[in-house]
Design a protein around this motif. Structure first.
Motif, mmCIF file in Angstrom:
data_model
loop_
_atom_site.group_PDB
_atom_site.id
_atom_site.type_symbol
_atom_site.label_atom_id
_atom_site.label_comp_id
_atom_site.label_asym_id
_atom_site.label_seq_id
_atom_site.Cartn_x
_atom_site.Cartn_y
_atom_site.Cartn_z
ATOM 1 N N ASP A 150 85.469 -15.372 32.530
ATOM 2 C CA ASP A 150 86.681 -15.140 31.741
ATOM 3 C C ASP A 150 87.378 -13.889 32.273
ATOM 4 O OD1 ASP A 150 85.962 -17.393 30.375
ATOM 5 O OD2 ASP A 150 85.155 -16.343 28.635
ATOM 6 N N ASP A 151 87.572 -12.890 31.424
ATOM 7 C CA ASP A 151 88.242 -11.675 31.886
ATOM 8 C C ASP A 151 87.262 -10.520 32.090
ATOM 9 O OD1 ASP A 151 87.604 -11.444 29.251
ATOM 10 O OD2 ASP A 151 89.468 -10.473 28.633
ATOM 11 N N ILE A 152 85.986 -10.826 32.242
ATOM 12 C CA ILE A 152 84.949 -9.807 32.443
ATOM 13 C C ILE A 152 84.558 -9.780 33.920
ATOM 14 C CG2 ILE A 152 82.654 -9.006 31.794
ATOM 15 C CD1 ILE A 152 84.701 -8.881 29.545
ATOM 16 N N PHE A 153 84.662 -8.630 34.544
ATOM 17 C CA PHE A 153 84.274 -8.433 35.927
ATOM 18 C C PHE A 153 83.053 -7.507 35.955
ATOM 19 C CE2 PHE A 153 88.678 -9.553 35.926
ATOM 20 C CZ PHE A 153 88.925 -10.251 37.100
ATOM 21 N N VAL A 154 82.027 -7.880 36.724
ATOM 22 C CA VAL A 154 80.817 -7.065 36.822
ATOM 23 C C VAL A 154 80.498 -6.845 38.293
ATOM 24 C CG1 VAL A 154 78.454 -6.728 36.025
ATOM 25 C CG2 VAL A 154 79.992 -8.238 34.736
ATOM 26 N N ASP A 171 77.702 -1.891 29.761
ATOM 27 C CA ASP A 171 78.625 -2.536 28.818
ATOM 28 C C ASP A 171 79.141 -3.871 29.350
ATOM 29 O OD1 ASP A 171 78.294 0.121 28.103
ATOM 30 O OD2 ASP A 171 80.273 0.275 27.207
ATOM 31 N N ASP A 172 79.508 -3.891 30.640
ATOM 32 C CA ASP A 172 80.093 -5.107 31.199
ATOM 33 C C ASP A 172 79.052 -6.212 31.348
ATOM 34 O OD1 ASP A 172 82.895 -4.329 31.697
ATOM 35 O OD2 ASP A 172 81.992 -2.821 32.991
ATOM 36 N N VAL A 173 77.801 -5.858 31.599
ATOM 37 C CA VAL A 173 76.736 -6.863 31.637
ATOM 38 C C VAL A 173 76.576 -7.489 30.256
ATOM 39 C CG1 VAL A 173 74.266 -7.234 32.008
ATOM 40 C CG2 VAL A 173 75.537 -5.735 33.550
ATOM 41 N N ILE A 174 76.620 -6.646 29.222
ATOM 42 C CA ILE A 174 76.532 -7.144 27.848
ATOM 43 C C ILE A 174 77.717 -8.063 27.539
ATOM 44 C CG2 ILE A 174 76.660 -6.448 25.422
ATOM 45 C CD1 ILE A 174 75.032 -3.969 26.165
ATOM 46 N N ASN A 199 82.831 -8.100 21.690
ATOM 47 C CA ASN A 199 82.280 -7.441 22.872
ATOM 48 C C ASN A 199 82.308 -5.926 22.717
ATOM 49 O OD1 ASN A 199 84.778 -6.250 24.015
ATOM 50 N ND2 ASN A 199 85.391 -8.372 24.360
ATOM 51 N N PRO A 200 81.562 -5.196 23.530
ATOM 52 C CA PRO A 200 81.456 -3.738 23.355
ATOM 53 C C PRO A 200 82.781 -3.004 23.482
ATOM 54 C CG PRO A 200 79.695 -4.542 24.773
ATOM 55 C CD PRO A 200 80.626 -5.693 24.568
ATOM 56 N N PHE A 201 83.712 -3.501 24.313
ATOM 57 C CA PHE A 201 84.983 -2.811 24.486
ATOM 58 C C PHE A 201 85.760 -2.756 23.178
ATOM 59 C CE2 PHE A 201 89.572 -3.071 25.373
ATOM 60 C CZ PHE A 201 89.750 -1.865 26.054
#
Length: 623
Positions: A150-154, A171-174, A199-201
């Motif tokens: 989606d809009d999550i980059f890791v 945070d991004d892994v979560i 999500n954490p953000f």
């Protein structure tokens, strides 16, 4: 030689016994199964006194060793550095390992790089897919984007927390795993109750708004909070900055805030209070709007709801896996309880499994095929690498498992041993390559593995304990297959170390009987009674870091002694005398431990009074 003088009475008692060498046929009461071959002469000597009907581990085909037999043995190999392989290595010609090579497609089972996860696996057994994902993380640059869901980059640097058990979850892994949860329809709606996974953000933004406040018209977070009203459960990850993760659930059916904390830190909920205050600000704005959507919330004043702690006893046993526990809480919480049990051992395995899930998730659009992964090579080949970059863009890589399937067992073991011995990079030598967590954690670095292969060095104590653990788990697996019973109980060196042997009684540590009992209790994986075991095997560490083995047979009340060290001339005419103090130590501490584990059993007797036989066919090792 022992540090104390040997009392004459004990020596005379032992000296009165016949010193005739016992033959193998005279020892039928000592039922010892053959051990797998190892570098220690002590283990191999047991083969000479085995019974005729025991299971031969050496004769077992390699393919029969299933993953479940080693389900708690985590062996992770790091890619070699530029200085670890000698230039003469035969694998230098095939440095690049190609995936999906068509000419091998019909001859070997292929590991397809286009395989993906479209579900969240409930077991944590590592697959070929997962191992390749770990290798991809280790071999990538820190700035490489390996996960895009989606809009999550890791990036690789963010995913590196999955390779180190001492690191907190990023945070991004979560956030990436929460995206995976959202793709599971059965998790978004359970028993007609709709779940919303934040999500954490966004939780950080809510906490910020709780501290600073929100304008009358709200902000972009207000639009997100409006979606909460369409759900009965809102799961919000809470972070105590750089310290701890836990989960807060907005349970609209019970009008309560449920907290799931793996460490049960119920005294520090400031971050939760700020987050709830920020959420309340947005709900107040939404409540004043004319276009309020219909919802099933009984009350929008969540700031007045009670906060309930759902976890009564700490589940987490380390200081770094709180984020992993929180993700499992999100996945398993039903509103009243957890649908699946969670243990620290599960979480330890989940850390590595999570890498495979994220990199191989069905909607991950990042380039995860390891097209540029060099498993073997050196810095001298940089020019050659640049010259072949254009070819690599067009060529896929053959499965690592397909390569290994062409190699015989002896070649594979020999090559691995040669490779380990060739490593000389200081950083690589300190990396943990073997880790085992049951019944307690043991980690082996590359340096310790090297020392095993050096014949002029004694075996490391952790290495010996891990080998003993492997022997015992093999016994357990064999018992499960044959539906038999455990006849041999292995102790590792913890029992002997806790006795403080060789130290004057005035300077010994205060004995913890409970801790001593833990060193002799039954092994995990099967329920069996130590009192019913025919044999107990006790390894002894001597002052020169050599090992001897005491085998106690309760049926015949006999102590067998296997000693590979040369006989001191002092004991030439009375070899039993050199074991007097060790036997006295065992006779003192073993009953104390057994009185806790299996009170009233024969193991609580004074074993010093039992018959003692020194096995004479043990190979003597001179260092």
């Amino acid at each position: 030689m022992d540090s104390y003088n040997i009392e004459s009475s004990n020596a005379d008692c032992l000296d009165s016994r016949p010193l005739k060498k016992p033959k193998c046929e005279q020892l039928n009461d000592c039922d010892l199964s053959p051990s797998p071959r190892s570098s220690t002469s002590l283990a191999s000597s047991c083969n000479n006194i085995e019974s005729s009907h025991v299971y031969d581990l050496d004769a077992r085909p390699l393919k029969e060793v299933k993953c479940e037999q080693m389900n708690d043995l985590d062996i992770s190999l790091s890619p070699p550095s530029a200085t670890t392989l000698p230039s003469s290595s035969p694998v230098n010609n095939d440095r690049r390992i190609l995936l999906d090579d068509k000419k091998h497609q019909n001859h070997h089972e292929q590991f397809k790089v286009d395989q993906t996860y479209d579900y969240l696996p409930q077991d944590y057994e590592m697959t070929d897919l997962d191992y390749c994902a770990l290798m991809k993380i280790e071999s990538s640059l820190e700035s490489d984007i390996l996960v895009k869901i989606d809009d999550i980059f890791v990036t690789q640097s963010q995913l590196s927390c999955l390779l180190d058990p001492k690191k907190f979850l990023n945070d991004d892994v979560i956030s990436a795993y929460i995206c995976c949860i959202k793709y599971q329809a059965h998790l978004e709606s359970r028993n007609d109750v709709k779940f919303y996974f934040e999500n954490p953000f966004i939780s950080v933004m809510l906490k910020r708004d709780g501290k600073l406040g929100v304008g009358q018209d709200g902000n972009h977070i207000t639009k997100i909070v409006r979606n909460y009203l369409k759900h009965e459960m809102v799961l919000i990850p809470i972070n105590i900055k750089e310290t701890h993760w836990y989960l807060a659930i907005i349970n609209t059916q019970k009008c309560e805030i449920q907290v799931l904390d793996s460490l049960c830190w119920d005294s520090n909920r400031v971050d939760l209070a700020d987050t709830l205050q920020g959420l309340q600000f947005h709900l107040n704005i939404i409540g004043r709007q004319q276009n309020l959507i219909s919802h099933n919330w009984k009350d929008l004043q969540i700031i007045s709801w009670i906060i309930t702690e759902q976890v009564q006893e700490p589940m987490q046993k380390d200081g770094s896996s709180c984020g992993l526990f929180m993700l499992k809480f999100m996945e398993y919480w039903t509103g009243d309880s957890l649908s699946h049990p969670i243990t620290q051992e599960d979480i330890n395995c989940f850390r590595h499994k999570l890498a495979g899930i994220l990199l191989c998730w069905k909607t991950n659009t990042a380039q995860t095929t390891p097209q540029n992964m060099s498993l073997l090579g050196s810095s001298d080949d940089q020019k050659e690498t640049k010259a072949t970059d254009s070819l690599l863009e067009e060529t896929k890589y053959q499965s690592l498992m397909s390569i290994l399937s062409k190699i015989s067992e002896n070649e594979l073991v020999g090559g691995l041993c040669d490779y380990i011995k060739s490593i000389n990079c200081p950083e690589t030598l300190e990396k943990v390559w073997v880790r085992n967590s049951k019944p307690y954690s043991i980690s082996l670095t590359v340096r310790k593995l090297q020392e095993i292969l050096k014949e002029d060095l004694p075996m490391d104590r952790d290495c010996l304990n891990l080998v003993i653990r492997k022997f015992m788990f093999d016994e357990i697996q064999m018992m499960k297959k044959t539906k038999g019973t455990i006849s041999k109980h292995y102790l590792d060196t913890r029992f002997w170390m806790i006795t403080d042997f060789g130290r004057h009684p005035n300077f010994r540590k205060k004995l913890d009987v409970e801790q001593l009992a833990e060193t002799v209790c039954s092994w995990p994986g099967v329920n069996y009674s130590v009192s019913r075991c025919k044999l107990i095997l006790i390894p002894i560490i001597q002052f020169n870091k050599t090992f001897i083995l005491f085998i106690l047979n309760q049926d015949t009340r006999t102590v067998y002694i296997l000693d590979p060290t040369p006989l001191d001339p002092v004991y030439k005419y009375n070899p039993n005398a050199r074991y007097v103090k060790k036997l006295l130590c065992i006779a003192e501490f073993l009953p104390k431990a057994m009185s806790k584990v299996c009170p009233g059993s024969r193991w609580s007797e004074d074993v010093f009074l039992w018959r003692q036989i020194i096995l004479s066919d043990v190979p003597i090792e001179n260092r």
